[in-house]
Design a protein around this motif. Structure first.
Motif, short mmCIF file in Angstrom:
data_model
loop_
_atom_site.label_atom_id
_atom_site.label_comp_id
_atom_site.label_asym_id
_atom_site.label_seq_id
_atom_site.Cartn_x
_atom_site.Cartn_y
_atom_site.Cartn_z
N PRO A 20 0.79 -1.23 0.00
CA PRO A 20 0.00 0.00 0.00
C PRO A 20 0.82 1.27 0.00
O PRO A 20 0.32 2.33 -0.36
N ASN A 21 2.10 1.19 0.39
CA ASN A 21 2.93 2.40 0.41
C ASN A 21 3.68 2.62 -0.89
O ASN A 21 4.59 3.43 -0.96
N THR A 22 3.29 1.89 -1.96
CA THR A 22 3.85 2.12 -3.28
C THR A 22 2.83 2.86 -4.14
O THR A 22 1.65 2.95 -3.81
N PHE A 23 3.30 3.37 -5.28
CA PHE A 23 2.40 4.09 -6.19
C PHE A 23 1.26 3.20 -6.66
O PHE A 23 0.09 3.57 -6.57
N LEU A 24 1.59 2.00 -7.14
CA LEU A 24 0.53 1.10 -7.61
C LEU A 24 -0.40 0.68 -6.49
O LEU A 24 -1.61 0.55 -6.69
N GLY A 25 0.14 0.48 -5.31
CA GLY A 25 -0.68 0.07 -4.18
C GLY A 25 -1.66 1.13 -3.74
O GLY A 25 -2.65 0.82 -3.05
N SER A 26 -1.41 2.39 -4.09
CA SER A 26 -2.29 3.48 -3.67
C SER A 26 -3.42 3.74 -4.67
O SER A 26 -4.29 4.58 -4.41
N LEU A 27 -3.41 3.04 -5.82
CA LEU A 27 -4.43 3.26 -6.84
C LEU A 27 -5.63 2.34 -6.63
O LEU A 27 -5.47 1.23 -6.11
N ASP A 28 -6.80 2.78 -7.08
CA ASP A 28 -7.94 1.88 -7.06
C ASP A 28 -7.73 0.81 -8.13
O ASP A 28 -6.97 1.00 -9.08
N PRO A 29 -8.37 -0.36 -8.00
CA PRO A 29 -8.08 -1.49 -8.90
C PRO A 29 -8.22 -1.17 -10.38
O PRO A 29 -7.38 -1.59 -11.18
N ALA A 30 -9.28 -0.44 -10.77
CA ALA A 30 -9.50 -0.16 -12.19
C ALA A 30 -8.39 0.73 -12.74
O ALA A 30 -7.86 0.48 -13.84
N THR A 31 -8.02 1.77 -12.00
CA THR A 31 -6.95 2.65 -12.45
C THR A 31 -5.62 1.91 -12.49
O THR A 31 -4.82 2.09 -13.42
N ARG A 32 -5.38 1.07 -11.51
CA ARG A 32 -4.14 0.29 -11.47
C ARG A 32 -4.05 -0.64 -12.69
O ARG A 32 -2.99 -0.75 -13.31
N ASP A 33 -5.15 -1.30 -13.03
CA ASP A 33 -5.13 -2.20 -14.18
C ASP A 33 -4.78 -1.45 -15.46
O ASP A 33 -4.01 -1.94 -16.30
N GLU A 34 -5.34 -0.25 -15.62
CA GLU A 34 -5.05 0.53 -16.82
C GLU A 34 -3.60 1.01 -16.81
O GLU A 34 -2.93 1.03 -17.84
N MET A 35 -3.11 1.37 -15.63
CA MET A 35 -1.73 1.82 -15.52
C MET A 35 -0.77 0.68 -15.87
O MET A 35 0.28 0.90 -16.50
N LEU A 36 -1.13 -0.54 -15.52
CA LEU A 36 -0.27 -1.69 -15.78
C LEU A 36 -0.21 -2.05 -17.26
O LEU A 36 0.62 -2.87 -17.67
N SER A 37 -1.09 -1.46 -18.06
CA SER A 37 -1.06 -1.71 -19.50
C SER A 37 -0.49 -0.51 -20.27
O SER A 37 -0.41 -0.55 -21.50
N ALA A 38 -0.09 0.53 -19.57
CA ALA A 38 0.43 1.73 -20.22
C ALA A 38 1.88 1.53 -20.66
O ALA A 38 2.63 0.76 -20.05
N GLY A 39 2.25 2.21 -21.71
CA GLY A 39 3.65 2.18 -22.16
C GLY A 39 4.10 0.86 -22.72
O GLY A 39 3.28 0.01 -23.12
N ASP A 40 5.41 0.67 -22.73
CA ASP A 40 6.02 -0.53 -23.31
C ASP A 40 6.61 -1.40 -22.22
O ASP A 40 7.35 -0.90 -21.36
N PRO A 41 6.34 -2.72 -22.25
CA PRO A 41 6.96 -3.63 -21.27
C PRO A 41 8.41 -3.91 -21.64
O PRO A 41 8.73 -4.14 -22.80
N LEU A 42 9.28 -3.86 -20.65
CA LEU A 42 10.70 -4.09 -20.90
C LEU A 42 11.29 -5.01 -19.85
O LEU A 42 11.03 -4.84 -18.65
N GLN A 43 12.06 -5.97 -20.30
CA GLN A 43 12.89 -6.78 -19.41
C GLN A 43 14.28 -6.16 -19.43
O GLN A 43 14.89 -6.01 -20.49
N VAL A 44 14.79 -5.75 -18.26
CA VAL A 44 16.06 -5.04 -18.19
C VAL A 44 17.07 -5.87 -17.40
O VAL A 44 16.76 -6.37 -16.31
N ALA A 45 18.26 -6.01 -17.93
CA ALA A 45 19.31 -6.78 -17.27
C ALA A 45 19.84 -6.06 -16.04
O ALA A 45 19.63 -4.85 -15.86
N SER A 46 20.52 -6.79 -15.20
CA SER A 46 21.12 -6.21 -13.99
C SER A 46 22.20 -5.21 -14.36
O SER A 46 22.96 -5.40 -15.32
N GLY A 47 22.26 -4.12 -13.59
CA GLY A 47 23.32 -3.13 -13.78
C GLY A 47 23.09 -2.15 -14.91
O GLY A 47 23.98 -1.36 -15.22
N GLU A 48 21.89 -2.15 -15.49
CA GLU A 48 21.58 -1.21 -16.57
C GLU A 48 21.12 0.13 -16.00
O GLU A 48 20.35 0.18 -15.03
#
Length: 258
Positions: A20-48
């Protein structure tokens, strides 16, 4: 190097499991779901480095879905200062998106991370459509400012041992993983802890060695296990870090109705 990928390496995180103390945790479920589909998904290696201090060109934000990142800055004497650790559910890079100014710090991945990269225009449009998300971003920025204020107060008024154990309390509460043995703080070296509290590594090593001898903590490679939280609180002289300094942000605007 960052690469597109359809989902996190261990599968998508269950909706509603965000702290709950994170940005996503503070959103209502519907807004959070839409936020989770925003932008481009990226897998990033360690140390980048996904955000570069001083960068004047990029304005996108990163939503951390899985993994840890470190927020770091270069000091005038050439040393790297660790400012903060962010984890799943947190937002980084939002200041440049909000005010168009250069990046104030760098963000570096700690181990493999799964993130969503959201362009400035898409991010700002999302906030216009979702006032609750805009309030959550405001709370996030305010929390980071309050936490910076707390750190400055700590550096000016508390001795190094107190700063160290209070920082451990903060990290354990915000990012710790509950285990049978205690609370595990992952991806944190003694050198990095020293940088966070403005101390020398040998001083932090001595403090941790004493806590380990008293069985308050265990140190493992790049990890610290809190075995006795009450003893840590006693050493810190507090039961928790005051919320007015943004260490544990208040619940989001929707939580009163939950």
């Amino acid at each position: 190097m960052a690469a597109s990928t359809p989902e996190p390496p261990h599968g998508p995180r269950r909706v509603g499991s965000w702290p709950p103390n994170t940005f996503l945790g503070s959103l209502d479920p519907a807004t959070r779901d839409e936020m989770l589909s925003a932008g481009d998904p990226l897998q990033v290696a360690s140390g980048e480095t996904i955000v570069m201090e001083g960068d004047r060109r990029t304005r996108h934000v990163f939503l951390i879905i899985q993994g840890y990142v470190k927020v770091v800055s270069n000091s005038a004497d050439g040393k790297v200062a660790l400012l903060a650790i962010r984890a799943g559910g947190d937002l980084v890079g939002e200041l440049a998106a909000l005010d168009g100014s250069p990046r104030v710090a760098s963000v570096v991945t700690v181990g493999p991370c799964f993130v969503r990269r959201i362009g400035q225009r898409d991010f700002l449009d999302f906030l216009v459509r979702h006032p609750g998300a805009a309030l959550a971003v405001n709370a996030t920025v305010a929390g980071k400012l309050r936490h910076s204020t707390w750190q400055r107060i700590e550096f000016g008024t508390s001795p190094v041992p107190v700063r160290a154990v209070r920082m451990l309390l903060h990290l354990a509460t915000r990012y710790g993983e509950a285990t049978r043995e205690g609370v595990l703080i992952a991806s944190l070296t003694q050198q990095e802890l020293a940088a966070m509290i403005g101390s020398r590594e040998n001083s932090v090593h001595k403090i941790l060695r004493e806590l380990k001898a008293r069985k308050v903590i265990e140190t493992r490679y790049g990890r610290i296990l809190i075995r006795d939280r009450q003893a840590l609180c006693d050493a810190a002289g507090i039961s928790e870090i005051p919320s007015e300094y943004g260490v544990w942000p208040p619940p989001g605007p929707h939580s009163e109705e939950d």
